[in-house]
Scaffold this motif. Structure first.
Motif, PDB file in Angstrom:
ATOM      1  N   ARG A  76       0.848  -1.198   0.000  1.00 23.62           N
ATOM      2  CA  ARG A  76       0.000   0.000   0.000  1.00 23.62           C
ATOM      3  C   ARG A  76       0.880   1.243   0.000  1.00 23.62           C
ATOM      4  N   ALA A  77       0.368   2.286  -0.628  1.00 18.62           N
ATOM      5  CA  ALA A  77       1.157   3.508  -0.814  1.00 18.62           C
ATOM      6  C   ALA A  77       0.823   4.572   0.227  1.00 18.62           C
ATOM      7  N   TYR A  78       1.782   5.444   0.499  1.00 22.01           N
ATOM      8  CA  TYR A  78       1.540   6.681   1.231  1.00 22.01           C
ATOM      9  C   TYR A  78       0.806   7.616   0.269  1.00 22.01           C
ATOM     10  N   GLN A  79      -0.303   8.196   0.707  1.00 24.61           N
ATOM     11  CA  GLN A  79      -1.118   9.027  -0.173  1.00 24.61           C
ATOM     12  C   GLN A  79      -1.521  10.331   0.510  1.00 24.61           C
ATOM     13  N   VAL A  80      -1.412  11.424  -0.216  1.00 22.52           N
ATOM     14  CA  VAL A  80      -1.904  12.709   0.295  1.00 22.52           C
ATOM     15  C   VAL A  80      -3.423  12.665   0.298  1.00 22.52           C
ATOM     16  N   ILE A  81      -4.035  12.945   1.455  1.00 20.95           N
ATOM     17  CA  ILE A  81      -5.500  12.900   1.567  1.00 20.95           C
ATOM     18  C   ILE A  81      -6.115  14.271   1.808  1.00 20.95           C
ATOM     19  N   ALA A  82      -5.297  15.256   2.162  1.00 21.40           N
ATOM     20  CA  ALA A  82      -5.842  16.604   2.366  1.00 21.40           C
ATOM     21  C   ALA A  82      -4.728  17.629   2.225  1.00 21.40           C
ATOM     22  N   VAL A  83      -5.065  18.755   1.621  1.00 26.25           N
ATOM     23  CA  VAL A  83      -4.147  19.883   1.483  1.00 26.25           C
ATOM     24  C   VAL A  83      -4.795  21.090   2.161  1.00 26.25           C
ATOM     25  N   ALA A  84      -4.026  21.828   2.935  1.00 25.38           N
ATOM     26  CA  ALA A  84      -4.578  22.925   3.730  1.00 25.38           C
ATOM     27  C   ALA A  84      -5.128  24.045   2.856  1.00 25.38           C
ATOM     28  N   GLN A  85      -6.205  24.641   3.335  1.00 22.85           N
ATOM     29  CA  GLN A  85      -6.741  25.847   2.725  1.00 22.85           C
ATOM     30  C   GLN A  85      -6.290  27.091   3.499  1.00 22.85           C
ATOM     31  N   HIS A  86      -5.621  26.833   4.636  1.00 31.64           N
ATOM     32  CA  HIS A  86      -5.131  27.923   5.463  1.00 31.64           C
ATOM     33  C   HIS A  86      -3.625  28.086   5.262  1.00 31.64           C
ATOM     34  N   ARG A  87      -3.085  29.141   5.856  1.00 37.51           N
ATOM     35  CA  ARG A  87      -1.645  29.346   5.799  1.00 37.51           C
ATOM     36  C   ARG A  87      -0.978  28.495   6.884  1.00 37.51           C
ATOM     37  N   PRO A  88      -0.156  27.522   6.526  1.00 37.30           N
ATOM     38  CA  PRO A  88       0.481  26.672   7.555  1.00 37.30           C
ATOM     39  C   PRO A  88       1.371  27.498   8.475  1.00 37.30           C
ATOM     40  N   ARG A  89       1.416  27.077   9.738  1.00 38.50           N
ATOM     41  CA  ARG A  89       2.246  27.759  10.727  1.00 38.50           C
ATOM     42  C   ARG A  89       3.140  26.736  11.419  1.00 38.50           C
ATOM     43  N   PRO A  90       4.225  27.195  12.043  1.00 41.81           N
ATOM     44  CA  PRO A  90       5.117  26.268  12.750  1.00 41.81           C
ATOM     45  C   PRO A  90       4.397  25.536  13.878  1.00 41.81           C
ATOM     46  N   LEU A  91       4.798  24.301  14.106  1.00 41.86           N
ATOM     47  CA  LEU A  91       4.231  23.480  15.171  1.00 41.86           C
ATOM     48  C   LEU A  91       5.029  23.664  16.457  1.00 41.86           C
ATOM     49  N   ASP A  92       4.319  23.865  17.569  1.00 43.66           N
ATOM     50  CA  ASP A  92       4.945  23.909  18.885  1.00 43.66           C
ATOM     51  C   ASP A  92       4.919  22.492  19.442  1.00 43.66           C
TER      52      ASP A  92
END
Length: 300
Positions: free
Chosen positions: A172-188
């Motif tokens: 089975r493959a790794y698959q993109v299932i969602a792309v953000a509609q917002h501006r990504p920000r750094p994760l704390d």
């Protein structure tokens, strides 16, 4: 890292989507390398690196990448996580003993992981949530009781469209299932870990009950934390100040100085106290008065 090109990784919200939809692994690998993203080959159908130094051999050199995948066209694609690649990943695991989706949803509801750039379904049925890294180094960690891992500095992930053979021998493959509609920000990642695994009280020898929540006592205790216990001790003390109704400014004034006496940098202390106030009070970062100007997040 063996990255002979000095090109900075150029991520966009379509970068991983295009790699995921590539016709084959060599094409996907060259697409990532063309965008300056350091990658390395892993064994076909698995996660083990094919190179001697593993993710330390990752490179964005298109010629080197072309040579690797010409030799092993079925090799999976590995990406080192952290500052060098420009992405960090929250890994939601799925095991027979449980899954990390419930913990991920709790953290999302608390506002800790809502700023991802894209989501990738893993072959096991789990998920990789990709984020921008914070300005400070964030090492990889695991929260096994919650089935959630963090892939940051010192780690790597296997990226789409790589394939893994499961227990049923199905690939089975790794698959993109969602792309953000917002501006990504750094994760704390520190705040996420503290949310999943709240700091435990210090050993009885520290006599925490005697500290109560008096700010001066908490500051004196923080100032004497040894290396290896400074961040978590500061986080614990800041949470006590939240519970006692003290403002962020008060906590920074007392605990910030104490943390620097203990050996933390000003930026480390500020980040940890902010994390504590977000986690303990569920306030967004925009509602907290900051003693220093905030650094603008860089879009993915």
């Amino acid at each position: 890292m063996n990255q002979s090109t000095t090109t900075k990784p150029r991520w966009s919200l379509t970068t991983m989507l295009r790699a995921s939809g590539a016709g084959d692994l060599p094409t996907a690998a060259e697409h990532l390398a063309t965008n300056g993203i350091p990658i390395f080959p892993c064994v076909p159908g698995g996660k083990q690196p094919l190179t001697k130094r593993g993710f330390h051999d990752a490179t964005g050199d298109v010629d080197k990448v072309h040579t690797w995948w010409r030799r092993s066209p079925d090799a999976n694609i590995g990406i080192p996580t952290g500052e060098l690649s420009g992405v960090v990943v929250v890994d939601v695991d799925v095991h027979e003993s449980g899954t990390g989706y419930a913990a991920f949803e709790r953290a999302r509801a608390a506002g800790l992981i809502s700023a991802w750039g894209w989501l990738v379904r893993t072959p096991s049925g789990g998920m990789h949530a990709y984020f921008r890294p914070a300005s400070l180094e964030q090492r990889s960690w695991q929260a096994p009781s919650h089935h959630v891992d963090f892939r940051g500095d010192g780690g790597y992930i296997v990226a789409p469209p790589s394939r893994i053979a499961g227990a049923d021998s199905q690939s089975r493959a790794y698959q993109v299932i969602a792309v953000a509609q917002h501006r990504p920000r750094p994760l704390d990642a520190n705040a996420l870990r503290a949310f999943l695994e709240p700091p435990r009280p210090a050993p009885p020898s520290v006599s925490l009950p005697a500290l109560s929540s008096r700010p001066d006592n908490l500051a004196a205790w923080v100032a004497n934390r040894p290396e290896g216990a400074r961040n978590r001790g500061l986080f614990w003390a800041a949470c006590r100040m939240v519970e006692s109704g003290h403002s962020f400014a008060e906590a920074w004034s007392l605990l910030g100085d104490a943390a620097q006496v203990a050996g933390l940098s000003e930026q480390e202390a500020l980040t940890t106290i902010r994390s504590a106030y977000r986690s303990a009070s569920h306030l967004g970062p925009e509602t907290i008065s900051r003693p220093t100007p905030a650094v603008e997040a860089v879009g993915m």
